[in-house]
Design a protein around this motif. Structure first.
Motif, PDB file in Angstrom:
ATOM      1  N   LYS A 157      47.698  54.800 -29.207  1.00 30.56           N
ATOM      2  CA  LYS A 157      49.022  54.490 -28.673  1.00 30.56           C
ATOM      3  C   LYS A 157      49.009  54.093 -27.202  1.00 30.56           C
ATOM      4  CE  LYS A 157      51.464  57.601 -31.852  1.00 30.56           C
ATOM      5  NZ  LYS A 157      52.324  58.822 -31.958  1.00 30.56           N
ATOM      6  N   ASP A 158      48.048  54.626 -26.441  1.00 33.96           N
ATOM      7  CA  ASP A 158      48.100  54.479 -24.987  1.00 33.96           C
ATOM      8  C   ASP A 158      47.123  53.455 -24.416  1.00 33.96           C
ATOM      9  OD1 ASP A 158      50.041  56.456 -24.934  1.00 33.96           O
ATOM     10  OD2 ASP A 158      48.588  58.075 -24.682  1.00 33.96           O
ATOM     11  N   LEU A 159      46.238  52.923 -25.272  1.00 34.64           N
ATOM     12  CA  LEU A 159      45.253  51.958 -24.794  1.00 34.64           C
ATOM     13  C   LEU A 159      45.290  50.692 -25.644  1.00 34.64           C
ATOM     14  CD1 LEU A 159      42.173  54.315 -24.208  1.00 34.64           C
ATOM     15  CD2 LEU A 159      43.693  53.369 -22.455  1.00 34.64           C
ATOM     16  N   ALA A 160      45.063  49.558 -25.000  1.00 34.53           N
ATOM     17  CA  ALA A 160      44.995  48.263 -25.689  1.00 34.53           C
ATOM     18  C   ALA A 160      43.546  47.794 -25.688  1.00 34.53           C
ATOM     19  CB  ALA A 160      45.879  47.247 -24.990  1.00 34.53           C
ATOM     20  N   PRO A 161      42.932  47.605 -26.855  1.00 34.50           N
ATOM     21  CA  PRO A 161      41.528  47.191 -26.908  1.00 34.50           C
ATOM     22  C   PRO A 161      41.332  45.771 -26.397  1.00 34.50           C
ATOM     23  CG  PRO A 161      42.491  47.166 -29.106  1.00 34.50           C
ATOM     24  CD  PRO A 161      43.520  47.762 -28.199  1.00 34.50           C
ATOM     25  N   ILE A 162      40.210  45.561 -25.701  1.00 38.90           N
ATOM     26  CA  ILE A 162      39.847  44.221 -25.220  1.00 38.90           C
ATOM     27  C   ILE A 162      38.588  43.742 -25.936  1.00 38.90           C
ATOM     28  CG2 ILE A 162      39.170  42.825 -23.233  1.00 38.90           C
ATOM     29  CD1 ILE A 162      40.841  44.733 -21.486  1.00 38.90           C
ATOM     30  N   THR A 163      37.463  44.430 -25.715  1.00 36.81           N
ATOM     31  CA  THR A 163      36.248  44.074 -26.446  1.00 36.81           C
ATOM     32  C   THR A 163      35.231  45.198 -26.385  1.00 36.81           C
ATOM     33  OG1 THR A 163      34.639  42.284 -26.827  1.00 36.81           O
ATOM     34  CG2 THR A 163      34.938  42.982 -24.550  1.00 36.81           C
ATOM     35  N   HIS A 164      34.393  45.250 -27.400  1.00 33.39           N
ATOM     36  CA  HIS A 164      33.264  46.173 -27.485  1.00 33.39           C
ATOM     37  C   HIS A 164      32.137  45.563 -26.650  1.00 33.39           C
ATOM     38  CE1 HIS A 164      30.527  48.608 -30.492  1.00 33.39           C
ATOM     39  NE2 HIS A 164      30.123  48.731 -29.235  1.00 33.39           N
ATOM     40  N   VAL A 165      31.711  46.260 -25.605  1.00 35.54           N
ATOM     41  CA  VAL A 165      30.757  45.699 -24.654  1.00 35.54           C
ATOM     42  C   VAL A 165      29.313  45.927 -25.079  1.00 35.54           C
ATOM     43  CG1 VAL A 165      29.914  45.791 -22.268  1.00 35.54           C
ATOM     44  CG2 VAL A 165      32.388  45.874 -22.743  1.00 35.54           C
ATOM     45  N   LEU A 166      28.931  47.186 -25.230  1.00 29.85           N
ATOM     46  CA  LEU A 166      27.524  47.524 -25.428  1.00 29.85           C
ATOM     47  C   LEU A 166      27.392  48.769 -26.288  1.00 29.85           C
ATOM     48  CD1 LEU A 166      24.664  46.581 -24.221  1.00 29.85           C
ATOM     49  CD2 LEU A 166      24.904  48.531 -22.675  1.00 29.85           C
ATOM     50  N   SER A 167      26.396  48.779 -27.155  1.00 37.12           N
ATOM     51  CA  SER A 167      26.043  49.977 -27.915  1.00 37.12           C
ATOM     52  C   SER A 167      24.623  50.378 -27.553  1.00 37.12           C
ATOM     53  CB  SER A 167      26.149  49.729 -29.424  1.00 37.12           C
ATOM     54  OG  SER A 167      27.500  49.735 -29.844  1.00 37.12           O
ATOM     55  N   VAL A 168      24.448  51.641 -27.180  1.00 41.50           N
ATOM     56  CA  VAL A 168      23.132  52.171 -26.819  1.00 41.50           C
ATOM     57  C   VAL A 168      22.739  53.205 -27.874  1.00 41.50           C
ATOM     58  CG1 VAL A 168      21.748  53.340 -25.068  1.00 41.50           C
ATOM     59  CG2 VAL A 168      23.609  51.815 -24.370  1.00 41.50           C
ATOM     60  N   PRO A 169      21.840  52.857 -28.773  1.00 44.11           N
ATOM     61  CA  PRO A 169      21.435  53.808 -29.815  1.00 44.11           C
ATOM     62  C   PRO A 169      20.527  54.892 -29.256  1.00 44.11           C
ATOM     63  CG  PRO A 169      20.166  51.796 -30.003  1.00 44.11           C
ATOM     64  CD  PRO A 169      21.164  51.564 -28.908  1.00 44.11           C
ATOM     65  N   GLN A 170      20.211  55.833 -30.108  1.00 46.16           N
ATOM     66  CA  GLN A 170      19.275  56.898 -29.735  1.00 46.16           C
ATOM     67  C   GLN A 170      17.902  56.644 -30.352  1.00 46.16           C
ATOM     68  OE1 GLN A 170      22.488  58.456 -31.140  1.00 46.16           O
ATOM     69  NE2 GLN A 170      23.273  58.330 -29.056  1.00 46.16           N
ATOM     70  N   LEU A 171      16.905  57.207 -29.713  1.00 47.02           N
ATOM     71  CA  LEU A 171      15.560  57.237 -30.270  1.00 47.02           C
ATOM     72  C   LEU A 171      15.278  58.652 -30.767  1.00 47.02           C
ATOM     73  CD1 LEU A 171      13.436  55.299 -27.605  1.00 47.02           C
ATOM     74  CD2 LEU A 171      14.578  54.392 -29.625  1.00 47.02           C
ATOM     75  N   LEU A 172      14.705  58.748 -31.949  1.00 48.97           N
ATOM     76  CA  LEU A 172      14.217  60.037 -32.433  1.00 48.97           C
ATOM     77  C   LEU A 172      12.813  60.216 -31.885  1.00 48.97           C
ATOM     78  CD1 LEU A 172      14.227  62.596 -34.166  1.00 48.97           C
ATOM     79  CD2 LEU A 172      13.550  61.183 -36.123  1.00 48.97           C
ATOM     80  N   VAL A 173      12.675  61.134 -30.924  1.00 49.07           N
ATOM     81  CA  VAL A 173      11.372  61.394 -30.316  1.00 49.07           C
ATOM     82  C   VAL A 173      10.995  62.841 -30.586  1.00 49.07           C
ATOM     83  CG1 VAL A 173      11.497  59.616 -28.540  1.00 49.07           C
ATOM     84  CG2 VAL A 173      12.476  61.842 -28.085  1.00 49.07           C
ATOM     85  N   VAL A 174       9.699  63.087 -30.728  1.00 47.82           N
ATOM     86  CA  VAL A 174       9.222  64.418 -31.113  1.00 47.82           C
ATOM     87  C   VAL A 174       8.155  64.892 -30.136  1.00 47.82           C
ATOM     88  CG1 VAL A 174       9.706  64.050 -33.559  1.00 47.82           C
ATOM     89  CG2 VAL A 174       7.465  63.431 -32.640  1.00 47.82           C
ATOM     90  N   SER A 175       7.929  66.182 -30.159  1.00 48.67           N
ATOM     91  CA  SER A 175       6.853  66.760 -29.373  1.00 48.67           C
ATOM     92  C   SER A 175       5.508  66.320 -29.959  1.00 48.67           C
ATOM     93  CB  SER A 175       6.942  68.283 -29.392  1.00 48.67           C
ATOM     94  OG  SER A 175       5.759  68.855 -28.880  1.00 48.67           O
ATOM     95  N   PRO A 176       4.561  65.920 -29.105  1.00 49.05           N
ATOM     96  CA  PRO A 176       3.230  65.571 -29.626  1.00 49.05           C
ATOM     97  C   PRO A 176       2.575  66.714 -30.375  1.00 49.05           C
ATOM     98  CG  PRO A 176       3.472  64.879 -27.336  1.00 49.05           C
ATOM     99  CD  PRO A 176       4.660  65.740 -27.655  1.00 49.05           C
ATOM    100  N   LYS A 177       3.004  67.948 -30.071  1.00 48.75           N
ATOM    101  CA  LYS A 177       2.409  69.124 -30.720  1.00 48.75           C
ATOM    102  C   LYS A 177       2.698  69.177 -32.214  1.00 48.75           C
ATOM    103  CE  LYS A 177       2.517  72.051 -26.565  1.00 48.75           C
ATOM    104  NZ  LYS A 177       3.017  73.318 -25.981  1.00 48.75           N
ATOM    105  N   LEU A 178       3.771  68.483 -32.645  1.00 51.27           N
ATOM    106  CA  LEU A 178       4.107  68.510 -34.075  1.00 51.27           C
ATOM    107  C   LEU A 178       3.074  67.763 -34.909  1.00 51.27           C
ATOM    108  CD1 LEU A 178       7.973  68.016 -34.429  1.00 51.27           C
ATOM    109  CD2 LEU A 178       6.643  70.113 -34.624  1.00 51.27           C
ATOM    110  N   GLY A 179       2.498  66.733 -34.325  1.00 44.96           N
ATOM    111  CA  GLY A 179       1.486  65.963 -35.046  1.00 44.96           C
ATOM    112  C   GLY A 179       2.035  65.069 -36.134  1.00 44.96           C
ATOM    113  N   VAL A 180       3.342  64.722 -36.073  1.00 45.04           N
ATOM    114  CA  VAL A 180       3.922  63.837 -37.086  1.00 45.04           C
ATOM    115  C   VAL A 180       4.007  62.419 -36.528  1.00 45.04           C
ATOM    116  CG1 VAL A 180       5.206  65.690 -38.191  1.00 45.04           C
ATOM    117  CG2 VAL A 180       6.290  64.372 -36.374  1.00 45.04           C
TER     118      VAL A 180
END
Length: 306
Positions: free
Chosen positions: A96-119
């Motif tokens: 109700k209170d905002l008017a959309p203009i455009t979607h600028v950027l999407s920053v995804p995530q990386l699934l990172v693991v500890s090297p100790k897991l060995g996967v």
């Protein structure tokens, strides 16, 4: 009596509110698109940092500004779709209170693991988690953060039992991951990409529906066998509701032109993101779908804010 000529819009400097502290990702993005928009609008854009309450202070300031087209806000996921579903009371209603203009950027995530897991793959990680239910841990930037929701999305979609460890920000979580205190994290690309490229942290997949130009060898979650694990911290441009349609159209044209600029696109992608653009209607639909998606995760995971 001769008619007075109406000044063309904009005829004075514009303000882009950034609801986070100077120097953070949103501030950087605003300062990257601002110059290209300035060239199109022929008026300077002043970046106005209004940090506080996870972005809600800045979004509220924008929502309460005069709807004259001179104020915009570069808002992100938390203040637009997550916090409204976690807070008992909100000072604004996005629809109700905002008017959309455009979607600028999407920053995804990386699934990172500890090297100790060995996967070395998502499949190996999921198999390990299923052999050891309740033993593997994942860090986040705090309860209700985008990293927490991403972790819960991964847990729910893969059916594994992993334990959430909240931190006061992503940086200390990454520090503990490097030290082997926690086992994994789903972190925004800029937070961990240097550790991934340097070989300190193995990255298993990216939570986007396409591979990243900055890490083309890294599979998407779907390619790695984890379907429907798409999670992004996204940034979009809005104006106060009631802004005249012709002025919204001018702002949209300037923003989309900026996002098509070769140098601007390259600099934005250097932030680890995917440049989007699109129409106001597409952005409004995207916000609705994100609200439904994360609302389901919040309910299923029984997420509460601190």
């Amino acid at each position: 009596m001769p008619a007075l000529a109406q000044a063309s819009f904009p005829d004075q400097p514009l303000r882009m509110i950034v609801p986070f502290a100077a120097g953070g990702p949103a501030d950087i993005i605003a300062r990257l698109i601002g110059p290209a928009m300035t060239r199109e609008l022929r008026q300077p854009i002043v970046v106005d940092s209004r940090s506080g309450a996870g972005g809600m202070v800045g979004v509220e300031a924008a929502a309460r500004s005069r709807p004259d087209g001179l104020t915009t806000v570069l808002a992100s996921t938390g203040a637009l779709v997550v916090l409204p579903q976690l807070m008992p009371r909100m000072a604004y209603d996005v629809a109700k209170d905002l008017a959309p203009i455009t979607h600028v950027l999407s920053v995804p995530q990386l699934l990172v693991v500890s090297p100790k897991l060995g996967v070395k793959s998502v499949a190996e990680l999921v198999a390990l988690a299923k052999r050891q239910p309740g033993k593997l841990t994942y860090g986040s930037a705090g309860n209700g953060s985008s990293l927490h929701l991403a972790g819960e999305l991964f847990r729910l979609r893969t059916g594994i039992d992993i334990v959430h460890v909240p931190y006061r920000g992503a940086a200390p979580a990454v520090t503990d991951l490097l030290g082997g205190t926690i086992d994994m994290i789903l972190a925004d690309v800029p937070v961990v990409i240097a550790h991934v490229r340097g070989g300190a942290l193995p990255a298993l997949a990216v939570t986007a529906d396409q591979r990243l130009p900055s890490l083309p060898e890294l599979p998407t979650m779907a390619e790695a066998g984890a379907k429907d694990v798409i999670s992004e911290t996204w940034y979009a441009l809005f104006a106060p509701a009631g802004t005249p349609p012709d002025r919204l159209a001018t702002l949209h044209r300037a923003a989309v032109t900026a996002l098509r600029d070769t140098e601007t696109r390259r600099n934005l992608m250097d932030q680890g993101g995917l440049v989007v653009g699109g129409t106001p209607e597409e952005l409004a639909g995207f916000v609705r779908s994100e609200t439904a998606k994360w609302g389901e995760i919040i309910r299923l995971a029984n997420i509460k804010i601190d």
